[in-house]
Design a protein around this motif. Sequence first.
Motif, PDB file in Angstrom:
ATOM      1  N   VAL A  60       0.765  -1.225  -0.008  1.00 13.82           N
ATOM      2  CA  VAL A  60       0.075  -0.081   0.033  1.00 13.82           C
ATOM      3  C   VAL A  60       0.920   1.179  -0.059  1.00 13.82           C
ATOM      4  O   VAL A  60       1.664   1.266   0.690  1.00 13.82           O
ATOM      5  N   GLY A  61       0.819   2.083  -1.071  1.00 15.40           N
ATOM      6  CA  GLY A  61       1.319   3.418  -0.834  1.00 15.40           C
ATOM      7  C   GLY A  61       2.505   3.558  -1.961  1.00 15.40           C
ATOM      8  O   GLY A  61       3.354   4.388  -2.191  1.00 15.40           O
ATOM      9  N   ASP A  62       2.883   2.218  -2.474  1.00 17.31           N
ATOM     10  CA  ASP A  62       4.085   2.175  -3.400  1.00 17.31           C
ATOM     11  C   ASP A  62       3.673   2.400  -4.866  1.00 17.31           C
ATOM     12  O   ASP A  62       2.690   2.158  -5.229  1.00 17.31           O
ATOM     13  N   CYS A  63       4.326   3.259  -5.367  1.00 19.93           N
ATOM     14  CA  CYS A  63       4.161   3.579  -6.933  1.00 19.93           C
ATOM     15  C   CYS A  63       4.731   2.197  -7.762  1.00 19.93           C
ATOM     16  O   CYS A  63       5.841   1.931  -7.385  1.00 19.93           O
ATOM     17  N   LYS A  64       3.807   1.843  -8.581  1.00 18.94           N
ATOM     18  CA  LYS A  64       4.419   0.877  -9.511  1.00 18.94           C
ATOM     19  C   LYS A  64       4.332   1.125 -10.991  1.00 18.94           C
ATOM     20  O   LYS A  64       3.296   2.112 -11.348  1.00 18.94           O
ATOM     21  N   ASN A  65       5.318   1.006 -11.726  1.00 21.30           N
ATOM     22  CA  ASN A  65       5.238   1.218 -13.160  1.00 21.30           C
ATOM     23  C   ASN A  65       4.208   0.118 -14.025  1.00 21.30           C
ATOM     24  O   ASN A  65       4.485  -1.137 -13.412  1.00 21.30           O
ATOM     25  N   LEU A  66       3.563   0.318 -14.941  1.00 23.75           N
ATOM     26  CA  LEU A  66       2.764  -0.843 -15.468  1.00 23.75           C
ATOM     27  C   LEU A  66       3.655  -1.803 -16.351  1.00 23.75           C
ATOM     28  O   LEU A  66       4.797  -1.324 -16.701  1.00 23.75           O
ATOM     29  N   PRO A  67       3.361  -2.998 -16.496  1.00 26.29           N
ATOM     30  CA  PRO A  67       4.517  -3.718 -17.248  1.00 26.29           C
ATOM     31  C   PRO A  67       4.119  -3.365 -18.729  1.00 26.29           C
ATOM     32  O   PRO A  67       3.277  -2.806 -19.099  1.00 26.29           O
ATOM     33  N   SER A  68       5.308  -3.884 -19.334  1.00 26.00           N
ATOM     34  CA  SER A  68       5.214  -3.417 -20.941  1.00 26.00           C
ATOM     35  C   SER A  68       4.005  -3.763 -21.654  1.00 26.00           C
ATOM     36  O   SER A  68       3.558  -2.951 -22.498  1.00 26.00           O
TER      37      SER A  68
END
Length: 125
Positions: A60-68
């Motif tokens: 919770v609260g972590d930024c994640k980049n979307l997978p390719s």
Amino acid sequence: MQLTTILTTLLATVAIAAPAPAPEAIAEPAPILEARAQDLIDLWKNKNFLDLKFTGSANVGDCKNLPSNFNDISSSGKAKAGFRCTIWVDKDCKGTGFSFNQNPGSASFPDWINDKASSWKCVKA
């Protein structure tokens, strides 16, 4: 005399079989509790929660980049129960963001972010 020998042998056998005293308990440090990643967001390729689906897991609260395979193709989404999620046009949760919750979610992302989302983050609602 035989009785003394038998008793001595018997006592020696009992002494050998007796368990050793327990060593003092060694205090171990308390375990460190780590946050565990959990499913927080569902994104769909098409509007109205249709077609390919991506389920994002994070702390919770972590930024994640979307997978390719899901970068720049999301058109609808829902947060998991109890959370509010934001998707961003740019990676690393930068730029302009759009937020939604579980119910009703967003069946149709606004044009400015439709098929343009690159990262996401969810927080407790």
